[in-house]
Design a protein around this motif. Structure first.
Motif, mmCIF file in Angstrom:
data_model
loop_
_atom_site.group_PDB
_atom_site.id
_atom_site.type_symbol
_atom_site.label_atom_id
_atom_site.label_comp_id
_atom_site.label_asym_id
_atom_site.label_seq_id
_atom_site.Cartn_x
_atom_site.Cartn_y
_atom_site.Cartn_z
ATOM 1 N N ILE A 1 0.843 -1.201 0.000
ATOM 2 C CA ILE A 1 0.000 0.000 0.000
ATOM 3 C C ILE A 1 0.878 1.251 0.000
ATOM 4 O O ILE A 1 0.628 2.207 -0.744
ATOM 5 C CB ILE A 1 -0.954 -0.014 1.200
ATOM 6 N N GLU A 2 1.924 1.229 0.838
ATOM 7 C CA GLU A 2 2.844 2.368 0.875
ATOM 8 C C GLU A 2 3.510 2.563 -0.476
ATOM 9 O O GLU A 2 3.670 3.691 -0.959
ATOM 10 C CB GLU A 2 3.894 2.122 1.968
ATOM 11 N N HIS A 3 3.908 1.458 -1.118
ATOM 12 C CA HIS A 3 4.570 1.531 -2.417
ATOM 13 C C HIS A 3 3.605 2.079 -3.475
ATOM 14 O O HIS A 3 4.007 2.867 -4.336
ATOM 15 C CB HIS A 3 5.046 0.130 -2.814
ATOM 16 N N ALA A 4 2.344 1.684 -3.388
ATOM 17 C CA ALA A 4 1.340 2.192 -4.327
ATOM 18 C C ALA A 4 1.155 3.694 -4.156
ATOM 19 O O ALA A 4 1.067 4.437 -5.141
ATOM 20 C CB ALA A 4 0.011 1.466 -4.115
ATOM 21 N N LEU A 5 1.107 4.163 -2.909
ATOM 22 C CA LEU A 5 0.924 5.591 -2.645
ATOM 23 C C LEU A 5 2.148 6.398 -3.086
ATOM 24 O O LEU A 5 2.011 7.491 -3.642
ATOM 25 C CB LEU A 5 0.648 5.820 -1.161
ATOM 26 N N THR A 6 3.337 5.842 -2.841
ATOM 27 C CA THR A 6 4.562 6.532 -3.264
ATOM 28 C C THR A 6 4.602 6.652 -4.783
ATOM 29 O O THR A 6 4.899 7.727 -5.326
ATOM 30 C CB THR A 6 5.804 5.773 -2.769
ATOM 31 N N ASN A 7 4.310 5.577 -5.478
ATOM 32 C CA ASN A 7 4.308 5.621 -6.941
ATOM 33 C C ASN A 7 3.209 6.528 -7.471
ATOM 34 O O ASN A 7 3.395 7.205 -8.492
ATOM 35 C CB ASN A 7 4.144 4.210 -7.513
ATOM 36 N N TYR A 8 2.065 6.533 -6.778
ATOM 37 C CA TYR A 8 0.952 7.386 -7.215
ATOM 38 C C TYR A 8 1.334 8.865 -7.169
ATOM 39 O O TYR A 8 0.772 9.671 -7.918
ATOM 40 C CB TYR A 8 -0.270 7.124 -6.343
ATOM 41 N N SER A 9 2.297 9.215 -6.302
ATOM 42 C CA SER A 9 2.732 10.609 -6.247
ATOM 43 C C SER A 9 3.301 11.066 -7.583
ATOM 44 O O SER A 9 3.317 12.260 -7.883
ATOM 45 C CB SER A 9 3.762 10.807 -5.132
ATOM 46 N N ALA A 10 3.754 10.114 -8.415
ATOM 47 C CA ALA A 10 4.225 10.459 -9.766
ATOM 48 C C ALA A 10 3.069 10.946 -10.629
ATOM 49 O O ALA A 10 3.242 11.810 -11.494
ATOM 50 C CB ALA A 10 4.890 9.249 -10.414
ATOM 51 N N PHE A 11 1.890 10.393 -10.401
ATOM 52 C CA PHE A 11 0.697 10.810 -11.141
ATOM 53 C C PHE A 11 0.117 12.094 -10.557
ATOM 54 O O PHE A 11 -0.260 13.009 -11.287
ATOM 55 C CB PHE A 11 -0.356 9.702 -11.102
ATOM 56 N N GLU A 12 0.073 12.158 -9.241
ATOM 57 C CA GLU A 12 -0.562 13.297 -8.562
ATOM 58 C C GLU A 12 0.342 14.523 -8.529
ATOM 59 O O GLU A 12 -0.122 15.650 -8.750
ATOM 60 C CB GLU A 12 -0.933 12.911 -7.137
ATOM 61 N N GLY A 13 1.627 14.318 -8.269
ATOM 62 C CA GLY A 13 2.530 15.457 -8.107
ATOM 63 C C GLY A 13 3.584 15.594 -9.166
ATOM 64 O O GLY A 13 4.452 16.471 -9.076
ATOM 65 N N GLY A 14 3.547 14.701 -10.160
ATOM 66 C CA GLY A 14 4.534 14.776 -11.223
ATOM 67 C C GLY A 14 5.917 14.376 -10.745
ATOM 68 O O GLY A 14 6.081 13.760 -9.687
#
Length: 221
Positions: free
Chosen positions: A25-38
């Protein structure tokens, strides 16, 4: 192995949820920051993780050793389990078979992903600050992108379905109704976490993560 199978299975099940479930879950959220925050948001997320105190020991005891035990024992279960989907094709039996199959896929993928990322950082071929660009170079290749797409879905299903099995085997969900409710919740978790990972894959493919590389090429040209 058979004499200790009860305790080994319990440890295997527990590690799949705590800490590995929390890690995915943490890894998913960290990677998602690439989508959300560029690119900037992703670099900040990665930096925040690596700035944690005692990060080496945290990763060793919370991630790497649990992955090693869960993965190796999971392979043993996968190749010694009795599959009966041909005879009994109801949903939970297929879920049992898919749990083993996705476990093998996930173990192989995690080893390969570690080689492509963490090992390359250790070898000096990339850095933690450049890992987003490194992922861009990987997932813009159609074959690799397809592998990541399939493997991510397999890993998230393995976690979500394993969570359902954990709740049953540890006596947390007792009875058909509780197990149906937990099944719906776990499939909801599968959908949410899978979307986070898949959005991050598409984010890594964007030109923003290739900007630094493009600038270097332009200067050399």
């Amino acid at each position: 192995m058979k004499g200790n199978s009860f305790y080994a299975r319990k440890i295997h099940s527990l590690l799949g949820v705590i800490p590995l479930g929390l890690f995915i879950i943490e890894h998913a959220l960290t990677n998602y920051s690439a989508f959300e925050g560029g690119k900037e948001g992703f670099v900040d997320s990665v930096k925040g993780l690596h700035d944690l105190p005692l990060i080496f020991f945290l990763e060793l005891f919370v991630i790497w050793l649990p992955i090693l035990f869960h993965g190796v024992y999971g392979l043993y279960l996968a190749f010694t389990s009795n599959y009966s989907t041909g005879r009994y094709s109801y949903g939970r039996n297929w879920a049992f078979a898919l749990q083993r199959i996705t476990g093998v896929i996930t173990f192989v993928f995690v080893a390969w992903h570690i080689w492509q990322t963490r090992v390359q950082v250790a070898l000096g071929n990339t850095t933690n600050e450049e890992i987003g660009q490194h992922m861009h170079d990987i997932v813009t290749q159609p074959v690799y992108f397809t592998i990541y797409f399939i493997a991510v879905l397999a890993a998230v299903f393995h976690f979500a379905n394993g969570l359902w099995a954990f709740l049953v085997s540890w006596g947390i969900t007792v009875g058909p109704r509780a197990q149906r409710v937990s099944s719906n919740i776990c499939m909801g978790i599968f959908a949410i976490v899978a979307v986070l990972f898949l959005l991050s894959l598409f984010a890594f493919r964007s030109d923003e993560f290739a900007a630094a590389q493009t600038a270097v090429v332009g200067l050399l040209g």
